[in-house]
Design an enzyme around this catalytic site. Structure first.
Site, PDB file in Angstrom:
ATOM      1  N   CYS A   1       0.677 -23.588  -9.414  1.00  0.00           N
ATOM      2  CA  CYS A   1      -0.304 -22.530  -9.117  1.00  0.00           C
ATOM      3  C   CYS A   1       0.227 -21.125  -9.362  1.00  0.00           C
ATOM      4  CB  CYS A   1      -0.761 -22.643  -7.665  1.00  0.00           C
ATOM      5  SG  CYS A   1      -1.333 -24.289  -7.211  1.00  0.00           S
ATOM      6  N   GLU A  31      -2.436 -25.268 -14.910  1.00  0.00           N
ATOM      7  CA  GLU A  31      -1.698 -26.527 -14.845  1.00  0.00           C
ATOM      8  C   GLU A  31      -2.610 -27.701 -15.194  1.00  0.00           C
ATOM      9  OE1 GLU A  31      -1.232 -28.454 -10.812  1.00  0.00           O
ATOM     10  OE2 GLU A  31      -1.068 -26.354 -10.215  1.00  0.00           O
ATOM     11  N   HIS A  78      -2.111 -17.190  -1.900  1.00  0.00           N
ATOM     12  CA  HIS A  78      -2.532 -18.396  -2.619  1.00  0.00           C
ATOM     13  C   HIS A  78      -3.107 -19.358  -1.590  1.00  0.00           C
ATOM     14  CE1 HIS A  78      -2.719 -21.979  -4.937  1.00  0.00           C
ATOM     15  NE2 HIS A  78      -1.750 -22.557  -4.241  1.00  0.00           N
TER      16      HIS A  78
END
Length: 452
Positions: free
Chosen positions: A121, A87, A251
């Site tokens: 993400c 990103e 994550h």
């Protein structure tokens, strides 16, 4: 006779790049004038990696791919797919994958499928799924795939800045892998949410609704768990709970959220448990609380974090080494967690062991999936990944930088991002060996690189 289809498709090899420089979270607490433990305990972070103006998303991707290819003596002509997830946007048209194709030039191989994936993400997981699907499909030509997940996480000066970080992970995907993507039982949840987004195209910094983003994350854990559980029980005809996984990786925006997420999995186990289950006797009073109420109930959260402490230590802590040391790496965070696990526990990962993986990207996209250990893999092994990644040694050889210098570097990077002008980098040339770095951005926005 039909050609034999590939089996046990998954991660053959993996490596990570992180920069030499880092700032201590304890030092940042003093520099920012916040209470002791605000970042180290409140966020659960120890250090944070960062780069100066000599490194960018292109350079760290060039570094991690070339690093993986050299360490494993791989030939570029044997790569048939390359998919990049990030990103960290430097061009609104040109994909990072196209920049990496210069590494393939000498081999003459331009027949490489795949392109960039984008959603906060989550992109690394999408790239992994796409690459496995390509190898399992009729389009597969017998070559291997590369997945790259890389980001430079930077925040405006203020309370969110300590949740930044840098990292790039490259994974080689193919059949007969030591870590196999378990088929048929992943659970995904997608929805429209403005929890974290980047509407200002002249700035690298996101707009973040921190409380809402945490809620979106934990709610996604619940929804993905329900789908995964249902599919698991249908496929294997046995009850699913967290005990079915030897390790669990999340994550990791910051480590305290990881701890809360594991507690949430245990809460989900509790919701599906028998009322007489001994392990849940201390939290039995929470059985009647609705899911929506549970997100706001601080006593419930604390109770399940306490209840899950031993599970967290055994199943999750081995996955947190790199995220705690490097900070948030966006698309690379989950896979840095996987590499942390392999670096520390490769000898404990036995045939059939399951690693549960939770991937989340704001906006939002999320999936709970699993990897299984395959002992009858090809020449690629988990011990080889651990040895070649050499993570503990590389972490020890980093350089700690004063927060004042870190702050100056962040200011310069923000200024350069907002400018269309060309520039020559001014930052110190402090790199690990074989690191790509920026030579120049010319007045047309074209970037050139060298390798040390």
């Amino acid at each position: 006779m039909a050609a034999q289809r590939p089996e046990n498709v998954g991660v053959l090899a993996a490596d990570i790049y992180f920069p030499q420089n880092y700032v201590s979270q304890a030092d940042l607490e003093k520099f920012n004038g916040v209470g002791e433990g605000k970042y180290t305990i409140g966020l659960g972070q120890t250090n944070m990696a960062f780069v100066n103006d000599r490194e960018d998303i292109y350079s760290i991707c060039l570094t991690v791919v070339s690093q993986l290819m050299k360490k494993y003596n791989l030939k570029y002509e044997n790569i048939g797919r390359l998919e990049v997830a990030s990103e960290t946007i430097m061009d609104h048209s040109k994909a990072i994958k196209t920049v990496l194709m210069q590494l393939f030039a000498d081999s003459g191989n331009s027949n490489v499928e795949g392109i960039d994936c984008l959603n906060a993400c989550y992109g690394g997981t999408n790239a992994l799924f796409n690459s496995v699907a390509w190898i399992e499909s009729s389009a597969w030509d017998g070559r291997l795939a590369l997945v790259v997940a890389a980001d430079i996480a930077e925040y405006a000066e203020g309370p969110a800045r300590p949740t930044g970080g840098v990292g790039a992970v490259a994974m080689l995907v193919g059949p007969s892998a030591p870590l196999v993507l378990e088929g048929g039982i992943r659970g995904s949840h997608m929805e429209h949410a403005y929890d974290f987004y980047k509407p200002n195209l002249s700035s690298p910094h996101p707009v973040v609704d921190g409380k809402f983003s945490n809620l979106c994350y934990l709610r996604s854990v619940d929804k993905c768990y329900e789908i995964y559980k249902r599919k698991f029980e249908s496929q294997y005809n046995t009850i699913f709970d967290t005990n079915q996984a030897k390790f669990v990786a999340f994550h990791a925006p910051y480590n305290k959220l990881v701890q809360k997420s594991l507690a949430r999995l245990i809460y989900n186990d509790f919701k599906h448990s028998n009322c007489q289950d001994e392990q849940f006797r201390s939290v039995a009073q929470y059985k009647s609380i609705s899911p929506e109420q549970s997100y706001e109930d601080v006593t419930l959260e604390k109770a399940f974090m306490s209840l899950s402490r031993n599970v967290y230590e055994t199943k999750v802590v081995p996955t947190t080494l790199l995220p705690v040391q490097l900070g948030n790496m966006y698309t690379a965070s989950l896979y840095a967690g996987l590499l942390s696990l392999i670096a520390q526990k490769h000898n404990d990962l036995l045939a059939g062991d399951r690693v549960l993986m939770f991937s989340y990207g704001s906006g939002l996209a999320s999936t709970l999936f699993s990897l299984r250990v395959n002992s009858s893999s090809s020449s690629f092994t988990l011990s080889q990944i651990s040895q070649l990644a050499n993570i503990p040694h590389r972490l020890q050889n980093r350089k700690k930088v004063d927060p004042q210098i870190f702050s100056q570097v962040m200011s310069r990077r923000e200024k350069l991002h907002a400018s269309d002008d060309g520039f020559d980098p001014e930052g110190d040339k402090e790199f690990f060996e074989c690191t790509y770095y920026l030579l120049q951005k010319d007045d047309k926005g074209r970037r050139s690189y060298d390798v040390c």
